[in-house]
Design an enzyme around this catalytic site. Sequence first.
Site, PDB file in Angstrom:
ATOM      1  N   HIS A 146       0.830  -1.199   0.000  1.00  0.00           N
ATOM      2  CA  HIS A 146       0.000   0.000   0.000  1.00  0.00           C
ATOM      3  C   HIS A 146       0.867   1.252   0.000  1.00  0.00           C
ATOM      4  O   HIS A 146       0.624   2.188  -0.766  1.00  0.00           O
ATOM      5  CB  HIS A 146      -0.922  -0.002   1.227  1.00  0.00           C
ATOM      6  CG  HIS A 146      -2.175  -0.789   1.021  1.00  0.00           C
ATOM      7  ND1 HIS A 146      -2.159  -2.118   0.672  1.00  0.00           N
ATOM      8  CD2 HIS A 146      -3.485  -0.450   1.138  1.00  0.00           C
ATOM      9  CE1 HIS A 146      -3.407  -2.563   0.575  1.00  0.00           C
ATOM     10  NE2 HIS A 146      -4.235  -1.561   0.835  1.00  0.00           N
ATOM     11  N   HIS A 197       1.285  -3.007   9.139  1.00  0.00           N
ATOM     12  CA  HIS A 197       2.723  -3.179   8.904  1.00  0.00           C
ATOM     13  C   HIS A 197       3.572  -2.534  10.013  1.00  0.00           C
ATOM     14  O   HIS A 197       3.138  -1.625  10.719  1.00  0.00           O
ATOM     15  CB  HIS A 197       3.146  -2.618   7.545  1.00  0.00           C
ATOM     16  CG  HIS A 197       2.682  -3.436   6.390  1.00  0.00           C
ATOM     17  ND1 HIS A 197       3.353  -4.572   5.968  1.00  0.00           N
ATOM     18  CD2 HIS A 197       1.617  -3.291   5.558  1.00  0.00           C
ATOM     19  CE1 HIS A 197       2.715  -5.079   4.926  1.00  0.00           C
ATOM     20  NE2 HIS A 197       1.654  -4.325   4.655  1.00  0.00           N
TER      21      HIS A 197
END
Length: 227
Positions: A146, A197
């Site tokens: 992303h 993340h």
Amino acid sequence: MANSQLSSYLRILAVYALIILTGSALGHIGYFGREGDHFFASRSNLLNKYFVKLGWGWFTLAFWLSVWARRPRNMLKSALNYCLGTTHWLLFTQWLRGPPLMDRIFLSTGGSCELEVSDVIKQVSSSSACRKAGGVWVGGHDPSGHVFILVHTSMLLWTELLPSIRAKRHSMLELAAPLVLMSLWAGMLFTTSLYFHSILEKMTGLIFGSAEVLLSVILLNIGEVVE
């Protein structure tokens, strides 16, 4: 390209790095809740589903609308910019003679695909194949896809827009679609940084997302800013 011109893109990159660091810090303390708590903390929210996962399609539309509105003299440079950016995106996220680079990094650092029953699937070598098998990536260093696409597409659009903005030759038609998209993507970069993340995985996405653009700026004079 002069150092002063390259520094324009480095300043933009610094803003994206600051967004990631701020989001990561606030996410670490749970200031805006945790993953899954609300709309923006869900991987399946509509903005993520349609404007990030389909981000390259939106980028392509905005890129060429901007080029069409600007009608640059050197159309080949814009085409080269798009082709190089697309190739980098494909190699990092889609295919590199098999698994893309981001999956190769994950697997080479000890990552694997795991089903809910805790069976490790050794033969699954890509994140997309893992998802189709009903598994999840576990272990390893998983670069944020992303962050990569949000930074990469935004930086590519900046290389097309910034020269016109600095030279005061732009029109609202040229700027409208890219600026709306980049504003949305900046918000999505912040929410991604909040909930998903590790900080190192997000910074890896930032580095790979900006590397090709900065090399094109340095070596090919892409996005030259007229002072």
